[in-house]
Design a protein around this motif. Sequence first.
Motif, PDB file in Angstrom:
ATOM      1  N   LYS A 179       5.807  14.950  93.794  1.00  0.00           N
ATOM      2  CA  LYS A 179       6.095  14.349  95.110  1.00  0.00           C
ATOM      3  C   LYS A 179       7.403  14.845  95.708  1.00  0.00           C
ATOM      4  O   LYS A 179       8.180  14.049  96.251  1.00  0.00           O
ATOM      5  CB  LYS A 179       6.081  12.819  95.023  1.00  0.00           C
ATOM      6  CG  LYS A 179       4.725  12.222  94.606  1.00  0.00           C
ATOM      7  CD  LYS A 179       4.678  10.709  94.788  1.00  0.00           C
ATOM      8  CE  LYS A 179       3.363  10.104  94.364  1.00  0.00           C
ATOM      9  NZ  LYS A 179       3.130  10.075  92.910  1.00  0.00           N
ATOM     10  N   TYR A 217       9.030   7.395 102.693  1.00  0.00           N
ATOM     11  CA  TYR A 217       7.648   7.356 103.193  1.00  0.00           C
ATOM     12  C   TYR A 217       6.765   6.326 102.483  1.00  0.00           C
ATOM     13  O   TYR A 217       5.757   5.877 103.034  1.00  0.00           O
ATOM     14  CB  TYR A 217       7.035   8.767 103.110  1.00  0.00           C
ATOM     15  CG  TYR A 217       5.649   8.882 103.698  1.00  0.00           C
ATOM     16  CD1 TYR A 217       5.427   8.647 105.057  1.00  0.00           C
ATOM     17  CD2 TYR A 217       4.548   9.214 102.910  1.00  0.00           C
ATOM     18  CE1 TYR A 217       4.159   8.745 105.609  1.00  0.00           C
ATOM     19  CE2 TYR A 217       3.271   9.319 103.458  1.00  0.00           C
ATOM     20  CZ  TYR A 217       3.081   9.073 104.798  1.00  0.00           C
ATOM     21  OH  TYR A 217       1.820   9.168 105.333  1.00  0.00           O
ATOM     22  N   SER A 233      10.616  10.304  95.771  1.00  0.00           N
ATOM     23  CA  SER A 233       9.772   9.291  96.414  1.00  0.00           C
ATOM     24  C   SER A 233       8.618   9.005  95.481  1.00  0.00           C
ATOM     25  O   SER A 233       7.905   9.916  95.081  1.00  0.00           O
ATOM     26  CB  SER A 233       9.225   9.808  97.751  1.00  0.00           C
ATOM     27  OG  SER A 233       8.337  10.901  97.558  1.00  0.00           O
ATOM     28  N   SER A 270      10.020  16.734  98.343  1.00  0.00           N
ATOM     29  CA  SER A 270      10.140  16.855  99.796  1.00  0.00           C
ATOM     30  C   SER A 270      11.512  17.406 100.116  1.00  0.00           C
ATOM     31  O   SER A 270      12.504  16.857  99.666  1.00  0.00           O
ATOM     32  CB  SER A 270       9.990  15.482 100.459  1.00  0.00           C
ATOM     33  OG  SER A 270      11.054  14.620 100.110  1.00  0.00           O
ATOM     34  N   ASN A 308       5.375  15.248  99.391  1.00  0.00           N
ATOM     35  CA  ASN A 308       5.599  14.216 100.408  1.00  0.00           C
ATOM     36  C   ASN A 308       5.786  14.924 101.763  1.00  0.00           C
ATOM     37  O   ASN A 308       6.582  15.858 101.855  1.00  0.00           O
ATOM     38  CB  ASN A 308       6.856  13.440 100.002  1.00  0.00           C
ATOM     39  CG  ASN A 308       7.231  12.337 100.965  1.00  0.00           C
ATOM     40  OD1 ASN A 308       7.253  12.530 102.182  1.00  0.00           O
ATOM     41  ND2 ASN A 308       7.551  11.179 100.435  1.00  0.00           N
ATOM     42  N   THR A 327      -0.650   6.084 100.371  1.00  0.00           N
ATOM     43  CA  THR A 327      -0.325   5.843  98.960  1.00  0.00           C
ATOM     44  C   THR A 327      -0.856   4.486  98.489  1.00  0.00           C
ATOM     45  O   THR A 327      -1.167   3.607  99.299  1.00  0.00           O
ATOM     46  CB  THR A 327       1.191   5.966  98.708  1.00  0.00           C
ATOM     47  OG1 THR A 327       1.888   4.997  99.501  1.00  0.00           O
ATOM     48  CG2 THR A 327       1.688   7.360  99.061  1.00  0.00           C
TER      49      THR A 327
END
Lengths: 308, 308
Positions: B105, A144, A107, B107, B142, B170
């Motif tokens: 980032k 996201y 992301s 997740s 994230n 963001t």
Amino acid sequence: MIDTLIKRILELNNPSVVGLDPRLDFIPEFIKQEAYGSYGQTLKGASDAYLRFNKAIIDQIADIVPAVKPQIAMYEQFGYEGIKAYLDTIEYAKSKGLIVIGDIKRSDIASTAEAYSHGHIGRVKVEEHSYCVYKEDFITLNPYLGVDSIEPYMNDCQKYNKGLFILVKTSNPNGGQIQDLSTDGKRIYEVIGSLVSEWGQASIGSYGFSQVGAVVGATYKKQCLELRTLMPHTFFLVPGYGAQGAGAKDIADCFNKNGLGAIVNSSRGIIAAYKKDKYASKYSEKEFHYAARQAAEDMKKDINSVIQ
Amino acid sequence: MIDTLIKRILELNNPSVVGLDPRLDFIPEFIKQEAYGSYGQTLKGASDAYLRFNKAIIDQIADIVPAVKPQIAMYEQFGYEGIKAYLDTIEYAKSKGLIVIGDIKRSDIASTAEAYSHGHIGRVKVEEHSYCVYKEDFITLNPYLGVDSIEPYMNDCQKYNKGLFILVKTSNPNGGQIQDLSTDGKRIYEVIGSLVSEWGQASIGSYGFSQVGAVVGATYKKQCLELRTLMPHTFFLVPGYGAQGAGAKDIADCFNKNGLGAIVNSSRGIIAAYKKDKYASKYSEKEFHYAARQAAEDMKKDINSVIQ
């Protein structure tokens, strides 16, 4: 690529994918000794053990399972040697005819997403040359950051015939902490489900499913049905079966009335099957790969028992 | 680690971080020729060009800037050679006294997050040995998967004195597509802001800020102020300054009344400064690193002009 995946699922009559998420404690001692013998108990030794393990599993499942899903975290933790094992695993799986879903869940903002996309599913330019680096057929992504963080991948999907699975409803216990929040009478996962469905409209293939798929956890049965109805043209990658607790009855609703629409993942339930009581009595540690094949066969039967 | 970062910000009177996100078209021709001369126009050649470029920049900024933030995507796209350049960049930056924020980032579900965490900020075990692999001091994460996807990192932060910056709001144009949705009268980014604040309660250091920080984009001025008020003990990593369009006045509200609470990132505005009209007239391509130093000095002055 979604058409290729569905075609292979139908040929093998098997909507399942084997997660290649090794851990050192899943890997038989004799393989680790071979790897450590060559490279010591180092990051390179551990990475080599992963690759040897994966190759043996791939050899046993390539003719019965349509796809594998390596989880990049397991490799990335070992640094560049681990990434090399990830790349070599993908190369080997593809050479055996398997479709590869890279579980990377990246992301980032568009300019950065472009670098991830070029590397994983597109081509990376170095002056006059261009390279196909990771070579996954599909990758997973986290939504996201919104649509501009996904577009670079959608472009490469069109250009290079690849596919995506975007996190909608994840299988973990606290997945709902954000995903289940309500907004204007809808849950966040429904909002994202609708967006994913919309992002896929332009790329619906010959089986009625788009290049832009969704990750929908098997551990939330009710939501599987809701999302299946909400997103009729979106193919689901379904984690959570097996070690995470979901069984065949939980995943039934991820499929449509034609028995299509999902591919169900199992990782340690297959690759570490030889450690489970059910298989340990029949297969020794040296036969871990045969146990994996048997577990993959059993999973196929189990899933097929609930789909139409 | 948050205390170490704030101490260094105060020593240098500079709450800024240089993003080491190279692109081949930012890198001066003579550096690329050296790298390609050794390794060809290959992934290894490109990775080597990155490393040479980064080292020259690091040498020029290490005494005026507290931290660097390499964006892993830029390196990851080149495969394992790129990851090696990422690791070598971190090693070099730390040898020069810089704090390193790995912009990764990541997740994933807890068991997978553990692998990422051990690799990036903890230690990775290979039998009797354990390795510190990526060695970042902070990493970005994230939050879409909820608290169980963050806990493994929080554990390693405690154990190894590291820090996190979790995406809250963001900087990208479509960041609001999900982050700005309303739930029970609150925006999603506020809900996540509150969670991040809560997750950090147990690790508040001597300057009043916790190990669990937040990413808050400078491109959304109003939200910066809202979040600064909502999260008084959360340190902000602020992208969006410079090339993404935000200026000093936009980031003012990320700081508290003591002039603390944030570190502002600029990437291409610093590392590719020699390509901007403002610096091109004074610095040749060969002097790209001096242009970067000047741009870093100018950024420091610009930010300090708006904080108390």
